[in-house]
Design an enzyme around this catalytic site. Structure first.
Site, PDB file in Angstrom:
ATOM      1  NE  ARG A 137      -5.314   5.186  -5.343  1.00  0.00           N
ATOM      2  CZ  ARG A 137      -3.997   5.037  -5.432  1.00  0.00           C
ATOM      3  NH1 ARG A 137      -3.453   4.679  -6.579  1.00  0.00           N
ATOM      4  NH2 ARG A 137      -3.245   5.217  -4.370  1.00  0.00           N
TER       5      ARG A 137
ATOM      6  CG  ASP B 281      -1.787  -0.560   2.445  1.00  0.00           C
ATOM      7  OD1 ASP B 281      -0.721  -0.645   3.078  1.00  0.00           O
ATOM      8  OD2 ASP B 281      -2.091   0.440   1.762  1.00  0.00           O
TER       9      ASP B 281
ATOM     10  CD  GLU C 245       6.325  10.266   1.134  1.00  0.00           C
ATOM     11  OE1 GLU C 245       5.345   9.707   0.603  1.00  0.00           O
ATOM     12  OE2 GLU C 245       7.266   9.628   1.628  1.00  0.00           O
TER      13      GLU C 245
HETATM   14  C1  UD1 Z   1       3.824   5.979   2.555  1.00  0.00           C
HETATM   15  C2  UD1 Z   1       5.181   6.641   2.791  1.00  0.00           C
HETATM   16  C3  UD1 Z   1       6.035   6.466   1.527  1.00  0.00           C
HETATM   17  C4  UD1 Z   1       6.168   4.988   1.189  1.00  0.00           C
HETATM   18  C5  UD1 Z   1       4.798   4.353   1.086  1.00  0.00           C
HETATM   19  C6  UD1 Z   1       4.948   2.853   0.945  1.00  0.00           C
HETATM   20  C7  UD1 Z   1       4.756   8.545   4.247  1.00  0.00           C
HETATM   21  C8  UD1 Z   1       4.615  10.010   4.337  1.00  0.00           C
HETATM   22  N1  UD1 Z   1       4.995   8.042   3.031  1.00  0.00           N
HETATM   23  O1  UD1 Z   1       3.208   6.708   1.535  1.00  0.00           O
HETATM   24  O2  UD1 Z   1       7.321   7.017   1.731  1.00  0.00           O
HETATM   25  O3  UD1 Z   1       6.876   4.838  -0.022  1.00  0.00           O
HETATM   26  O4  UD1 Z   1       4.019   4.615   2.253  1.00  0.00           O
HETATM   27  O5  UD1 Z   1       3.712   2.274   0.690  1.00  0.00           O
HETATM   28  O6  UD1 Z   1       4.688   7.867   5.252  1.00  0.00           O
HETATM   29  N2  UD1 Z   1      -2.434   5.745   7.289  1.00  0.00           N
HETATM   30  C9  UD1 Z   1      -3.103   5.995   8.455  1.00  0.00           C
HETATM   31  N3  UD1 Z   1      -3.394   7.276   8.793  1.00  0.00           N
HETATM   32  C10 UD1 Z   1      -3.068   8.315   8.017  1.00  0.00           C
HETATM   33  C11 UD1 Z   1      -2.370   8.068   6.812  1.00  0.00           C
HETATM   34  C12 UD1 Z   1      -2.071   6.766   6.483  1.00  0.00           C
HETATM   35  O7  UD1 Z   1      -3.420   5.073   9.197  1.00  0.00           O
HETATM   36  O8  UD1 Z   1      -3.369   9.448   8.389  1.00  0.00           O
HETATM   37  C13 UD1 Z   1      -2.109   4.371   6.939  1.00  0.00           C
HETATM   38  C14 UD1 Z   1      -2.809   3.913   5.691  1.00  0.00           C
HETATM   39  O9  UD1 Z   1      -4.065   3.335   5.995  1.00  0.00           O
HETATM   40  C15 UD1 Z   1      -1.839   2.913   5.133  1.00  0.00           C
HETATM   41  C16 UD1 Z   1      -0.468   3.403   5.594  1.00  0.00           C
HETATM   42  O10 UD1 Z   1      -0.739   4.282   6.664  1.00  0.00           O
HETATM   43  O11 UD1 Z   1      -2.055   1.621   5.668  1.00  0.00           O
HETATM   44  C17 UD1 Z   1       0.284   4.132   4.496  1.00  0.00           C
HETATM   45  O12 UD1 Z   1      -0.475   5.264   4.129  1.00  0.00           O
HETATM   46  P1  UD1 Z   1      -0.541   5.769   2.629  1.00  0.00           P
HETATM   47  O13 UD1 Z   1      -1.461   6.905   2.534  1.00  0.00           O
HETATM   48  O14 UD1 Z   1      -0.786   4.623   1.733  1.00  0.00           O
HETATM   49  O15 UD1 Z   1       0.944   6.305   2.461  1.00  0.00           O
HETATM   50  P2  UD1 Z   1       1.651   6.626   1.124  1.00  0.00           P
HETATM   51  O16 UD1 Z   1       1.262   7.982   0.693  1.00  0.00           O
HETATM   52  O17 UD1 Z   1       1.478   5.541   0.168  1.00  0.00           O
HETATM   53 CA    CA Z   2       0.194   3.523   0.020  1.00  0.00          CA
END
Ligand code: UD1
Ligand code: CA
Length: 480
Positions: free
Chosen positions: A17, A108, A160
């Site tokens: 995004r 982030d 979630e």
């Molecule tokens: C996650 C949490 C959610 C919380 C939210 C807060 C989980 C399943 N959910 O959701 O409960 O409220 O953060 O912001 O953890 N990332 C990786 N590798 C991956 C996936 C993500 O490095 O495979 C990193 C992303 O770059 C990011 C962070 O992990 O910096 C969070 O990932 P994001 O996809 O934003 O998680 P949310 O779905 O927002």
């Molecule tokens: Ca997020």
């Protein structure tokens, strides 16, 4: 806090995004990439080791980390993004042998203070649990994982948004994605994760449910503003505003006069000493340092500039990688390009440009000049319109002005050359050879006054103009 802990920062996601060629975590807030803010917070909180999980834009992220933090931050690769639980598994390979605590953060979430991390670690230790999670509240927590608690208020797990029922979506307490976990427990739990959820991912949040069902999970609530994440550039701008106010108010509390915090743009690495004054619309970038009692007036844009005590930087001064000496005056509308070094009490005035030039104590160039590749001694006066002709199309050459010399207005100094101590250069001179100490250099045509010539000249010009007008009228009559 006696024990130390390791930190894992998840930063492998794409950040679709943001609609950007730049990896999300490298987008800047207050002059620092978001990820660098998170690393600094972890360092300040006392993390002994820091592992950043990289994936999308990995080369750029690793390069940025190496340039800022050297070997003190390592990276772990998550080639395919299969969820936060999977990302944490990848990080654990970089933490083999670490049996203490691990704080997990997201790359982030740039406004998170080191105090939040320290408080979370403390709350876990005080509660004597294997895990603590940082939470926050918002009237509408859409998108976030919701905190599930039992009747007694104990954490049960995290749901979630995509997996939540209507009733669960009404919960206002949400998971910030910041945790402190015992390493052995984390390793065991990560091994048990599965993908039975709406997104088919390995959810790190499931580790919280595992802790809850074994020894229990601790939690700490923090301000929602500090734990806000960035998904698009509107949120980036929002957080930038919050950070700007935080930094400006921090300076104000430390003894700096910040006339208008909402329009003061101070980078995260800038230092400002007590009794300095920052007027509205000042931009201090990079590693700029402002000395005690210095005044930085409106519209100044300073990047990697050292301003010594009591200097006066007047409106609309633009400077990069330069030094402004004690009690020196610069501006309005001056341009200091890299490697300009102004000694104490130097005056640089409007429309003066300097580049790779040093000026000794008390020297002045007050109006309209270009001083490039110069070595200027003390108490030198550079007149209006002086130009250092430093470039021959191939090489740059040095102009040296020794102590006390005086350069008359509208002079061109064709480098390389030296103007000796206390020498004079007459107004309008083109200097092509060095001038000895105490000499006068002058190269202009001798002046002649022709008495009464002005009115004769005027008559002649008037007659010429009338003839031209007649000719035009005759031509028009012929054609019409
Ligand atoms: C996650 C949490 C959610 C919380 C939210 C807060 C989980 C399943 N959910 O959701 O409960 O409220 O953060 O912001 O953890 N990332 C990786 N590798 C991956 C996936 C993500 O490095 O495979 C990193 C992303 O770059 C990011 C962070 O992990 O910096 C969070 O990932 P994001 O996809 O934003 O998680 P949310 O779905 O927002
Ligand atoms: Ca997020």
């Amino acid at each position: 806090m006696s024990q130390s802990f390791a930190a894992v920062i998840l930063a492998a996601g794409q950040g679709t995004r943001m609609k950007s060629a730049l990896p999300k975590v490298l987008h800047e807030i207050a002059g620092l990439p978001m990820l660098a803010h998170v690393v600094r917070a972890a360092q300040r909180a006392g993390a002994s080791r820091i592992v950043v999980v990289v994936g999308h834009g990995r080369e750029l992220v690793e390069k940025d980390l190496a340039s800022r933090f050297g070997g003190s931050v390592t990276t772990a690769l998550q080639a395919e993004q299969k969820g936060t639980g999977h990302a944490t598994r990848c990080a654990m390979e970089g933490l083999a042998g670490h049996d203490g605590e691990i704080v997990i953060l997201a790359g982030d979430v740039p406004l998170l203070e080191s105090e939040a991390i320290a408080a979370l670690v403390k709350s876990k230790r005080d509660a004597a649990k294997s895990l603590a999670v940082l939470t926050a509240r918002l009237p509408d927590a859409t998108g976030y994982g919701r905190m599930l608690r039992d009747a007694s208020g104990s954490v049960v797990g995290i749901r979630e948004h995509k997996d939540a029922s209507e009733a669960e979506r009404a919960i206002t307490e949400w998971n910030t994605g910041v945790y402190c976990v015992d390493a052995p427990f984390l390793r065991e739990s990560l091994a048990k994760l599965d993908t039975k959820n709406a997104q088919g991912e390995l959810y790190l949040t499931d580790v919280v449910a595992m802790a809850a069902s074994t020894g229990g999970a601790a939690s700490l609530e923090w301000s929602a503003q500090s734990v806000a994440g960035v998904n698009d550039r509107a949120q980036l701008a929002d957080l930038e505003r919050t950070m700007r106010l935080r930094l400006a108010n921090g300076l104000a509390k430390s003894g700096v006069t910040v006339r208008d915090p909402s329009t003061t743009y101070v980078g995260a690495e800038v230092e400002v000493a007590v009794d300095a004054i920052l007027e509205p619309n000042v931009h201090l970038r990079g590693k700029t340092k402002i000395g005690a009692g210095a005044r930085i007036d409106t519209g100044a844009v300073l990047e990697d500039v050292i301003v010594h005590a009591s200097a006066n930087v007047k409106p609309y001064t633009v400077a990069q990688k330069s030094v402004i000496g004690e009690a020196a005056q610069v501006g309005p509308f001056s341009h200091l390009r890299p490697d300009s070094v102004l000694g104490p009490d130097v005056h640089i005035g409007n429309f003066v440009e300097t580049k790779k030039t040093t000026l000794g104590r008390g020297s002045k160039a007050n109006h309209l000049a270009y001083l490039g590749d110069g070595v200027i001694g003390e108490k030198v006066n550079v007149g209006a319109g002086t130009i250092f002709c430093n470039y021959d199309g191939f090489q740059k050459h040095t102009t040296t002005l020794e102590d006390g010399c005086f350069i008359g207005s509208d002079s061109q100094l064709v480098a390389p050359l030296t103007i000796g101590k206390n020498a004079y250069v007459g107004t309008g001179t083109t200097v092509t050879r060095s001038v000895p100490e105490d000499a006068l250099a002058i190269s202009r045509v001798k002046q002649e006054n022709k008495l009464g010539y002005a009115s004769r000249l005027r008559e002649r010009m008037k007659a010429l103009a009338e003839a031209a007008k007649r000719e035009k009228a005759e031509a028009a009559a012929k054609n019409g």
